[in-house]
Write a protein that holds these residues in place. Sequence first.
Motif, PDB file in Angstrom:
ATOM      1  N   LYS A   1      46.640  34.147  66.006  1.00 20.76           N
ATOM      2  CA  LYS A   1      45.907  33.501  67.105  1.00 20.76           C
ATOM      3  C   LYS A   1      44.465  33.204  66.707  1.00 20.76           C
ATOM      4  CE  LYS A   1      48.567  35.354  70.972  1.00 20.76           C
ATOM      5  NZ  LYS A   1      48.536  36.232  72.152  1.00 20.76           N
TER       6      LYS A   1
ATOM      7  N   ARG B   1      43.305  32.721  63.654  1.00 19.53           N
ATOM      8  CA  ARG B   1      43.323  31.617  62.685  1.00 19.53           C
ATOM      9  C   ARG B   1      43.576  30.283  63.374  1.00 19.53           C
ATOM     10  NH1 ARG B   1      43.809  32.934  57.222  1.00 19.53           N
ATOM     11  NH2 ARG B   1      43.885  35.174  56.838  1.00 19.53           N
ATOM     12  N   GLU B   2      44.486  30.269  64.346  1.00 17.35           N
ATOM     13  CA  GLU B   2      44.797  29.050  65.090  1.00 17.35           C
ATOM     14  C   GLU B   2      43.563  28.570  65.871  1.00 17.35           C
ATOM     15  OE1 GLU B   2      47.546  28.228  68.902  1.00 17.35           O
ATOM     16  OE2 GLU B   2      48.587  29.130  67.189  1.00 17.35           O
ATOM     17  N   THR B   3      42.845  29.491  66.475  1.00 21.28           N
ATOM     18  CA  THR B   3      41.631  29.143  67.231  1.00 21.28           C
ATOM     19  C   THR B   3      40.550  28.592  66.311  1.00 21.28           C
ATOM     20  OG1 THR B   3      42.114  30.835  68.868  1.00 21.28           O
ATOM     21  CG2 THR B   3      39.850  30.032  68.782  1.00 21.28           C
TER      22      THR B   3
ATOM     23  N   ASP C   1      41.017  27.105  63.435  1.00 22.03           N
ATOM     24  CA  ASP C   1      41.433  25.773  62.997  1.00 22.03           C
ATOM     25  C   ASP C   1      41.204  24.724  64.077  1.00 22.03           C
ATOM     26  OD1 ASP C   1      42.147  26.712  60.509  1.00 22.03           O
ATOM     27  OD2 ASP C   1      44.289  26.868  60.982  1.00 22.03           O
ATOM     28  N   SER C   2      41.456  25.086  65.342  1.00 23.46           N
ATOM     29  CA  SER C   2      41.262  24.116  66.421  1.00 23.46           C
ATOM     30  C   SER C   2      39.771  23.818  66.627  1.00 23.46           C
ATOM     31  CB  SER C   2      41.880  24.619  67.736  1.00 23.46           C
ATOM     32  OG  SER C   2      41.159  25.714  68.235  1.00 23.46           O
ATOM     33  N   LEU C   3      38.906  24.796  66.382  1.00 28.64           N
ATOM     34  CA  LEU C   3      37.458  24.570  66.516  1.00 28.64           C
ATOM     35  C   LEU C   3      36.931  23.721  65.364  1.00 28.64           C
ATOM     36  CD1 LEU C   3      36.300  28.137  67.628  1.00 28.64           C
ATOM     37  CD2 LEU C   3      36.446  26.077  69.041  1.00 28.64           C
ATOM     38  N   LYS C   4      37.526  23.828  64.206  1.00 29.52           N
ATOM     39  CA  LYS C   4      37.095  23.006  63.067  1.00 29.52           C
ATOM     40  C   LYS C   4      37.402  21.529  63.290  1.00 29.52           C
ATOM     41  CE  LYS C   4      37.508  26.446  59.402  1.00 29.52           C
ATOM     42  NZ  LYS C   4      38.259  26.837  58.195  1.00 29.52           N
ATOM     43  N   VAL C   5      38.533  21.248  63.927  1.00 27.52           N
ATOM     44  CA  VAL C   5      38.950  19.867  64.178  1.00 27.52           C
ATOM     45  C   VAL C   5      38.084  19.240  65.244  1.00 27.52           C
ATOM     46  CG1 VAL C   5      40.846  18.409  65.003  1.00 27.52           C
ATOM     47  CG2 VAL C   5      41.318  20.306  63.462  1.00 27.52           C
ATOM     48  N   GLY C   6      37.771  19.993  66.297  1.00 27.96           N
ATOM     49  CA  GLY C   6      37.025  19.494  67.458  1.00 27.96           C
ATOM     50  C   GLY C   6      35.607  19.285  67.135  1.00 27.96           C
TER      51      GLY C   6
END
Length: 64
Positions: free
Chosen positions: A53, A55-57, A59-64
């Motif tokens: 979770k 790592r997923e968070t 990764d999602s912050l890096k994209v945004g």
Amino acid sequence: MVVTECVLQSASNQMTLKEMEVCPICGSFLVVGDIPQRVAEHVSGKQHVGYAKVRETIDSLKVG
């Protein structure tokens, strides 16, 4: 990454070598070639799920 661990079995005073690898998600040591049930228990465990979770968070912050 594969690591060899030396385990002393106290009852028989024998040493056994086990090849281990590092889980890429949570960093825990896993025995290479272990039974599927134990691997499934690891993947559904609290530590592994928590790190997944995080790592997923990240990764999602890096994209945004």
